[in-house]
Design a protein around this motif. Structure first.
Motif, PDB file in Angstrom:
ATOM      1  N   ASP A 154     -51.301  17.325 -80.020  1.00  0.00           N
ATOM      2  CA  ASP A 154     -50.091  16.562 -79.841  1.00  0.00           C
ATOM      3  C   ASP A 154     -49.948  15.534 -80.945  1.00  0.00           C
ATOM      4  OD1 ASP A 154     -50.599  16.508 -76.285  1.00  0.00           O
ATOM      5  OD2 ASP A 154     -49.574  17.966 -77.560  1.00  0.00           O
ATOM      6  N   THR A 173     -52.325  27.958 -74.548  1.00  0.00           N
ATOM      7  CA  THR A 173     -51.421  26.868 -74.896  1.00  0.00           C
ATOM      8  C   THR A 173     -50.495  27.415 -75.966  1.00  0.00           C
ATOM      9  OG1 THR A 173     -52.675  25.925 -76.753  1.00  0.00           O
ATOM     10  CG2 THR A 173     -53.358  25.267 -74.530  1.00  0.00           C
ATOM     11  N   THR A 211     -45.752  16.627 -79.061  1.00  0.00           N
ATOM     12  CA  THR A 211     -44.997  15.650 -78.283  1.00  0.00           C
ATOM     13  C   THR A 211     -44.022  14.866 -79.142  1.00  0.00           C
ATOM     14  OG1 THR A 211     -46.726  13.988 -78.578  1.00  0.00           O
ATOM     15  CG2 THR A 211     -46.888  15.399 -76.636  1.00  0.00           C
ATOM     16  N   GLY A 265     -49.814  24.485 -66.033  1.00  0.00           N
ATOM     17  CA  GLY A 265     -50.245  23.103 -65.915  1.00  0.00           C
ATOM     18  C   GLY A 265     -50.215  22.376 -67.250  1.00  0.00           C
ATOM     19  N   TYR A 266     -50.619  23.063 -68.319  1.00  0.00           N
ATOM     20  CA  TYR A 266     -50.577  22.468 -69.660  1.00  0.00           C
ATOM     21  C   TYR A 266     -49.135  22.163 -70.056  1.00  0.00           C
ATOM     22  CZ  TYR A 266     -51.094  21.988 -74.714  1.00  0.00           C
ATOM     23  OH  TYR A 266     -51.042  21.534 -76.003  1.00  0.00           O
ATOM     24  N   GLN A 321     -46.609  21.533 -68.078  1.00  0.00           N
ATOM     25  CA  GLN A 321     -46.108  20.400 -67.309  1.00  0.00           C
ATOM     26  C   GLN A 321     -46.540  19.088 -67.950  1.00  0.00           C
ATOM     27  OE1 GLN A 321     -44.036  20.207 -64.648  1.00  0.00           O
ATOM     28  NE2 GLN A 321     -44.192  17.986 -64.833  1.00  0.00           N
ATOM     29  N   THR A 322     -47.813  18.989 -68.318  1.00  0.00           N
ATOM     30  CA  THR A 322     -48.311  17.774 -68.963  1.00  0.00           C
ATOM     31  C   THR A 322     -47.638  17.552 -70.306  1.00  0.00           C
ATOM     32  OG1 THR A 322     -50.458  18.043 -67.871  1.00  0.00           O
ATOM     33  CG2 THR A 322     -50.381  16.617 -69.818  1.00  0.00           C
ATOM     34  N   GLU A 341     -44.174  16.068 -69.902  1.00  0.00           N
ATOM     35  CA  GLU A 341     -44.231  14.653 -69.540  1.00  0.00           C
ATOM     36  C   GLU A 341     -44.573  13.789 -70.753  1.00  0.00           C
ATOM     37  OE1 GLU A 341     -47.104  14.617 -66.430  1.00  0.00           O
ATOM     38  OE2 GLU A 341     -45.822  15.667 -64.991  1.00  0.00           O
ATOM     39  N   LYS A 342     -45.473  14.271 -71.603  1.00  0.00           N
ATOM     40  CA  LYS A 342     -45.826  13.525 -72.809  1.00  0.00           C
ATOM     41  C   LYS A 342     -44.643  13.445 -73.775  1.00  0.00           C
ATOM     42  CE  LYS A 342     -50.810  14.437 -72.846  1.00  0.00           C
ATOM     43  NZ  LYS A 342     -51.938  15.054 -73.595  1.00  0.00           N
ATOM     44  N   GLY A 388     -41.744  20.624 -67.083  1.00  0.00           N
ATOM     45  CA  GLY A 388     -42.616  21.720 -67.479  1.00  0.00           C
ATOM     46  C   GLY A 388     -41.796  22.901 -67.965  1.00  0.00           C
TER      47      GLY A 388
END
Length: 356
Positions: A25, A128, A251, A287-288, A290-291, A294-295, A320
């Motif tokens: 990121d 990813t 990000t 899950g990756y 989604q994070t 958010e970042k 996500g």
């Protein structure tokens, strides 16, 4: 002679790959108020690719039990290339020299060099946006140049099954590094038979055009109509939206149409709230993603705060990969699904000529 398994190379490297992914990121630099605008974007599929690899080979069953000394490990190297049809499937061909092994017996010695060519189907699964797990399955034609002190030279050859598993990590839009463990079955002639294992590191270069989205940020504003007379007027609530692009597995954000600064000024000069919603495409683990979304939203929020917007008026959230705006089957669609939405909702108020 001590034997060292070629699998040690791959096992030692596998834990490093997730670390690369976790640190991929590129957030906004809040100290200097400069938005990081990485230009890293994926290459469109389908595309051609080529690569080179090197590593260690181990030949199981190459030496008889009565060997006085056995060296069944060697360094190897090779070239490969393929055609990537889509995100998960490719056809790959390669040529590899797996190295030379030798053994010493009571009655003499034997030495052999193994090289070959292969054609495999390659199946990938994105963990990813940068890291992919893959498997290869196909056929391998092996050529063995063997020398023995009691039976002269022989050059057996033939087809066998080959399989491989590995991890691919994208360094740039065109370059990636991969760690792989390969099995080549039944390399033999009428005197001996063995299975070969090859652990390697490879560097891949992809041809083709970069798949950067051509859509720019958009603004949807409900205009406020204010009369020019001296009497106070009611200004209705307005909604202003800006869509910001995010680069591949990053990000950071960029505002090609320069629409974000006017929104920031409105938020600073008017009463209201800012809602920032991050998004991600469907590549990689849910899950990756989604994070990551958010970042992305938080990076934009930090930028607004650094420009003077009150933090208490800002809400950040991530969808996500759950709310795509376009198909994730194309690079253009995935770029649209990575956009971060900034929405400023002003409050209705009475305009008395004073700043709100």
């Amino acid at each position: 002679m001590k034997r060292t398994g070629s699998g040690v190379l791959l096992v030692s490297l596998l834990p490093i790959m997730p670390v690369f992914a976790a640190n991929a990121d590129l957030p906004t630099d809040s100290n200097t108020n400069i938005t990081n605008t990485s230009t890293f974007v994926p290459v469109e599929t389908p595309n051609w690719y080529v690569g080179a690899r090197g590593g260690f080979s181990e030949f199981h069953g190459a030496c008889a039990k009565n060997a006085i000394d056995c060296d069944d490990n060697s360094m190897g190297y090779g070239l490969y290339g393929g055609y990537q049809f889509n995100d998960w499937f490719a056809l790959e061909a390669g040529a590899t020299n797996y190295g030379t092994i030798s053994a010493l017996y009571q009655g003499g010695y034997t030495k052999a060099n193994m090289s070959g060519a292969e054609l495999t189907a390659k199946f990938s699964y994105g963990l990813t946006e940068r890291v992919a797990l893959y498997a290869r399955l196909g056929g391998a034609y092996q050529y063995i140049d063997r020398e023995t002190s009691w039976a002269g030279d022989s050059k057996p050859s033939g087809w066998g099954l080959t399989t491989a598993v590995g991890l691919d990590y994208k360094l740039t839009e065109r370059l990636s590094v991969r760690a792989e463990y390969q099995f080549i079955g039944d390399a033999n002639d009428n005197r001996a038979s063995s299975d070969a294992y090859f652990g390697s590191l490879g560097l891949t270069y992809r041809f083709g055009s970069a798949a950067r989205a051509t859509t720019s940020a958009t603004v949807k504003t409900i205009p406020a109509v204010i009369t020019t007379n001296a009497n106070p007027v009611v200004v209705p609530a307005t909604v202003t939206r800006v869509l910001l692009d995010s680069d591949f597995d990053s990000t950071s954000f960029h505002d090609d149409s320069n629409e974000l600064p006017p929104l920031i000024e409105k938020a600073k000069q008017s009463q209201g709230t800012v809602v920032i919603t991050g998004n991600a495409d469907s590549k990689g683990v849910m899950g990756y993603n989604q994070t990551l979304s958010e970042k992305r939203a938080q990076a934009v929020g930090n930028h607004l705060i650094s420009k003077g917007v009150d933090a208490e008026r800002i809400t950040v959230r991530g969808n996500g990969e759950l709310r795509p705006k376009a198909s994730n089957d194309t690079a253009e669609g995935r770029a649209l699904n990575r956009k971060t939405e900034v929405e400023f909702k002003s409050k209705a108020h009475v305009n008395t000529g004073e700043p709100q």
